[in-house]
Design a protein around this motif. Structure first.
Motif, PDB file in Angstrom:
ATOM      1  N   GLU A   1     -26.198 -19.678 -51.682  1.00  0.00           N
ATOM      2  CA  GLU A   1     -26.670 -20.225 -52.953  1.00  0.00           C
ATOM      3  C   GLU A   1     -27.224 -19.120 -53.847  1.00  0.00           C
ATOM      4  O   GLU A   1     -26.983 -19.100 -55.058  1.00  0.00           O
ATOM      5  CB  GLU A   1     -27.732 -21.292 -52.704  1.00  0.00           C
ATOM      6  CG  GLU A   1     -27.200 -22.583 -52.103  1.00  0.00           C
ATOM      7  CD  GLU A   1     -26.824 -22.461 -50.625  1.00  0.00           C
ATOM      8  OE1 GLU A   1     -26.083 -23.331 -50.133  1.00  0.00           O
ATOM      9  OE2 GLU A   1     -27.277 -21.493 -49.964  1.00  0.00           O
TER      10      GLU A   1
ATOM     11  N   GLU B   1     -19.870 -24.939 -58.617  1.00  0.00           N
ATOM     12  CA  GLU B   1     -20.285 -25.192 -59.993  1.00  0.00           C
ATOM     13  C   GLU B   1     -20.017 -24.018 -60.929  1.00  0.00           C
ATOM     14  O   GLU B   1     -20.315 -24.098 -62.120  1.00  0.00           O
ATOM     15  CB  GLU B   1     -21.778 -25.535 -60.021  1.00  0.00           C
ATOM     16  CG  GLU B   1     -22.164 -26.748 -59.187  1.00  0.00           C
ATOM     17  CD  GLU B   1     -21.440 -28.004 -59.633  1.00  0.00           C
ATOM     18  OE1 GLU B   1     -21.292 -28.200 -60.873  1.00  0.00           O
ATOM     19  OE2 GLU B   1     -20.984 -28.771 -58.758  1.00  0.00           O
TER      20      GLU B   1
ATOM     21  N   THR C   1     -17.847 -22.520 -63.101  1.00  0.00           N
ATOM     22  CA  THR C   1     -16.610 -22.865 -63.791  1.00  0.00           C
ATOM     23  C   THR C   1     -16.041 -21.725 -64.623  1.00  0.00           C
ATOM     24  O   THR C   1     -14.898 -21.816 -65.094  1.00  0.00           O
ATOM     25  CB  THR C   1     -16.850 -24.078 -64.710  1.00  0.00           C
ATOM     26  OG1 THR C   1     -17.903 -23.762 -65.638  1.00  0.00           O
ATOM     27  CG2 THR C   1     -17.265 -25.298 -63.895  1.00  0.00           C
TER      28      THR C   1
ATOM     29  N   PRO D   1     -14.736 -23.997 -55.631  1.00  0.00           N
ATOM     30  CA  PRO D   1     -14.742 -23.551 -57.030  1.00  0.00           C
ATOM     31  C   PRO D   1     -13.471 -24.015 -57.726  1.00  0.00           C
ATOM     32  O   PRO D   1     -12.383 -23.994 -57.136  1.00  0.00           O
ATOM     33  CB  PRO D   1     -14.784 -22.025 -56.909  1.00  0.00           C
ATOM     34  CG  PRO D   1     -15.320 -21.748 -55.551  1.00  0.00           C
ATOM     35  CD  PRO D   1     -14.849 -22.866 -54.689  1.00  0.00           C
TER      36      PRO D   1
END
Length: 257
Positions: A117, A144, A146, A163
């Motif tokens: 993370e 997350e 993008t 992803p």
């Protein structure tokens, strides 16, 4: 009775240890594999596949199969398995050691982080084309992002979430420096993310990143339980086992630990 060594395997060192011990007459050797890879490499001795059902289940297995010594030779990031092994060894009194290859020496262009993370939070500041060499578990940490393009390499296809912008490379190492340079150049990678698994088998990607002056985000390995005996290589484990198991590989019922 024959002494019995249980190896919690899945690593190169575990296979080497199984080979060395299986050559000893009169010694029973069992390697346990988690079963996450459908076609694991060949292992000498007996092999079992699947979990034990936590620390209590492993303790029951140690008792039922009269295990003389337990060697945890799992991946340095198999934190739960390592914790369960330590707890099962305490509960049963079975001698226990962890075969843990040393981590890599920190380089100037490395960014050590505590978790995947944290790596995901750091990556966008370092590059836009990321070689994600952390295995197929835990990739949800990057799902997350993008605006980042990922190259993901694993032995088998990872499960979602993943992803959104990714290229998947299915391959089994070890990889040479030439292999890694070709991958980084072909995919125009500008940052590498990996775990501090240590050892030479996966170190070529670090040399390739250094040759191309790429930043490397390295997830630090979890700490071992404080009361666990850690040994750095197969020879160290063999020396430890020599103090537990007689040279013939067998012992009287009341002398095996």
């Amino acid at each position: 009775m024959s002494a019995h060594v249980l190896i919690l395997g899945g690593t190169t060192e575990a296979r080497r240890l199984a080979t060395a011990l299986s050559a000893r007459p009169g010694l029973r050797v069992t390697t346990s594999l988690a079963g996450r890879v459908s076609r694991p490499g060949a292992v000498d001795g007996e092999v079992r596949i699947g979990g034990f059902g936590g620390a209590a289940g492993l303790a029951d297995w140690l008792r039922a199969h009269r295990v003389t010594a337990l060697v945890d030779a799992t991946h340095p990031f198999a934190e739960l398995i390592t914790a369960n092994a330590a707890e099962a060894a305490r509960a049963t009194g079975v001698p226990h050691a962890v075969l843990r290859r040393p981590g890599w020496d920190l380089a100037d262009d490395w960014y050590p982080v505590a978790s995947l993370e944290e790596a995901a939070r750091l990556v966008p500041r370092l590059g836009q084309r990321v070689f994600l060499s952390t295995g197929r578990l835990g990739l949800a940490a990057f799902a997350e992002l993008t605006d980042t393009q990922f190259v993901i390499r694993s032995v088998e296809p990872p499960e979602p979430p993943l992803p959104p912008h990714r290229e998947l490379v299915l391959a089994r190492g070890p990889f040479t420096l030439a292999d890694e340079l070709d991958l980084l150049r072909t995919h125009r990678v500008d940052v590498l993310v990996t775990k501090d698994s240590g050892g030479a088998a996966t170190a070529a990607k670090l040399a390739a990143a250094r040759a191309l002056s790429l930043p490397v985000v390295v997830v630090r390995r979890p700490e071992l339980p404080s009361d666990v005996r850690a040994l750095p290589d197969v020879d160290g484990v063999l020396g430890w086992l020599a103090g537990i198991i007689p040279p013939g590989g067998s012992c009287a019922a009341d002398t095996c630990p």
